[in-house]
Design a protein around this motif. Structure first.
Motif, PDB file in Angstrom:
ATOM      1  N   ASP A 235       0.830  -1.209   0.000  1.00  0.00           N
ATOM      2  CA  ASP A 235       0.000   0.000   0.000  1.00  0.00           C
ATOM      3  C   ASP A 235       0.863   1.257   0.000  1.00  0.00           C
ATOM      4  OD1 ASP A 235      -2.317  -1.464  -0.019  1.00  0.00           O
ATOM      5  OD2 ASP A 235      -2.708  -1.273   2.129  1.00  0.00           O
ATOM      6  N   GLU A 236       1.883   1.262   0.850  1.00  0.00           N
ATOM      7  CA  GLU A 236       2.736   2.446   0.966  1.00  0.00           C
ATOM      8  C   GLU A 236       3.598   2.663  -0.279  1.00  0.00           C
ATOM      9  OE1 GLU A 236       4.838   2.467   4.700  1.00  0.00           O
ATOM     10  OE2 GLU A 236       2.996   2.208   5.872  1.00  0.00           O
ATOM     11  N   LEU A 237       3.788   1.593  -1.057  1.00  0.00           N
ATOM     12  CA  LEU A 237       4.523   1.716  -2.307  1.00  0.00           C
ATOM     13  C   LEU A 237       3.595   1.990  -3.490  1.00  0.00           C
ATOM     14  CD1 LEU A 237       7.150  -1.140  -1.859  1.00  0.00           C
ATOM     15  CD2 LEU A 237       7.659   1.273  -2.214  1.00  0.00           C
ATOM     16  N   GLY A 238       2.294   1.998  -3.215  1.00  0.00           N
ATOM     17  CA  GLY A 238       1.335   2.249  -4.281  1.00  0.00           C
ATOM     18  C   GLY A 238       1.082   1.054  -5.168  1.00  0.00           C
ATOM     19  N   VAL A 239       1.179  -0.140  -4.594  1.00  0.00           N
ATOM     20  CA  VAL A 239       0.973  -1.380  -5.345  1.00  0.00           C
ATOM     21  C   VAL A 239      -0.307  -2.057  -4.879  1.00  0.00           C
ATOM     22  CG1 VAL A 239       1.898  -3.690  -5.822  1.00  0.00           C
ATOM     23  CG2 VAL A 239       3.442  -1.721  -5.703  1.00  0.00           C
TER      24      VAL A 239
END
Length: 366
Positions: A235-239
């Motif tokens: 989530d924090e990597l935008g995946v």
């Protein structure tokens, strides 16, 4: 006239025989190979997001050791690439009694050969430094060490005719027992552990790194905690990690689930990010290093050196994910073939089909 027409047709075939359309046709051939049994598959150009090939990319599959890309990413993301672990031995107020206080170093060893070869810290060296009189009966209190590492240490000491009584204590009790630090070991940074994990697919180390990330967030190290940890990293990597389930950090569990889409999107995010560069640095290179050392040599010789990827297999699942280049463009890919008949022959046929598929990419598809 007839000879002229034949010449023209021959020229056309010569020009278009290696055209993009021809290459893509070959790609479809291998994507649909019966030896891959309709895998979860995605190949994209990360630069523009263009899909080169796909097959059920959002379907949840058994990733096998490809899951290590997720667990090592989580460790680098939450614990950090520069993190090191210290393990110390102390004297106590009791004769021939010592305290080993650790910080759950994921990569301790009691095997001297492994220590010299890999850079793992040699746990028996602590005891040797403390027990310089070579007493044959000693007591060791310990805290912050994995039980497997204590078991291996005990085996090592027994081989030296040293009978050690081990007593596990909580960290608060350890602090009270410790009198004077005798010596300590400081691990290599997590980035080096990640390189080794990815290159040689070390299951124990991968699992410990994944669980270290969970502990850093205050989660349990069970399936629920690992799934929360890995999803939060994504989530924090935008995946998008919709549906992902993790039962370990190694990929050994047949209950793990992830999509090719999640893996490929992650590969795109971490490729040129310094925090995660140890993952790429550790990726086996086709036909040259690690678990890919013997791949491509016969199946797609022209692809040797052009594939950097993590491999995996467990039960019915044969997988590979990473990067493949054609000399100009680098593509990210994931192939999760989890419907393979669990035999040596079927697995090798699946691997060969993957190699040939990637070989088509190397030949060029622009």
């Amino acid at each position: 006239m007839r000879k002229g027409l034949i010449a023209i047709l021959s020229t056309i075939l010569l020009i278009f025989g290696n055209s993009p359309a021809h290459a893509l046709h070959s790609l479809d051939k291998y994507v649909n190979s019966k030896n891959l049994a309709s895998p979860g598959l995605l190949i994209i150009n990360p630069t523009d997001g263009k899909v080169i090939a796909q097959n059920a990319p959002d379907s949840l599959r058994v990733p096998a050791s490809v899951l290590k890309l997720i667990s090592t990413t989580a460790a680098l993301h939450f614990v950090g690439p520069d993190k090191t672990y210290t393990t110390s031995i102390y004297s106590t107020n009791e004769a021939n009694t010592y305290l080993i206080k650790g910080t759950l170093d994921p990569w301790l060893t009691s095997n001297l050969t492994q220590s010299k070869k890999n850079g793992q810290k040699f746990l028996p060296s602590l005891v040797a430094k403390a027990n310089q009189e070579n007493k044959k009966k000693i007591t060791i209190y310990y805290s912050g060490l994995y039980e497997k590492d204590i078991s291996n240490l005990n085996t090592n000491l027994k081989a030296k005719k040293i009978r050690a009584t081990f007593k596990k204590v909580e960290s608060s009790e350890a602090a009270a027992l410790a009198k004077e630090e005798i010596t300590k070991l400081t691990s290599l940074p997590i980035s080096e552990m990640v390189k080794f994990t990815i290159l040689w697919s070390d299951n124990t180390l991968a699992d410990r790194l994944g669980k270290a990330a969970a502990r850093k967030l205050g989660y349990e190290t069970d399936s629920k905690g690992l799934t929360q940890t890995f999803k939060q990293a994504m989530d924090e990597l935008g995946v998008d990690a919709t549906g992902m389930k993790a039962f370990d950090g190694s990929g050994l569990s047949k209950s793990n689930r992830i999509s090719a889409n999640t893996i490929v999107k992650l590969l795109g995010k971490i490729r040129n990010n310094p925090t995660y560069e140890s993952i790429y640095d550790g990726l086996p290179v086709g036909g040259i290093t690690g678990t890919l050392q013997k791949r491509f040599l016969e199946t797609a010789p022209h692809a040797v050196g052009h594939v950097h990827a993590k491999t995996g297999w467990v039960n019915r699942s044969v997988t590979m994910a990473g990067y493949v280049d054609d000399g100009e463009t680098e593509y990210a890919f994931a192939i999760l073939a989890d419907g393979i008949t669990p035999t040596f022959t079927s697995r090798n046929r699946a691997r060969a089909a993957m190699d040939r598929l990637l070989g088509v990419i190397v030949k060029g598809i622009h």
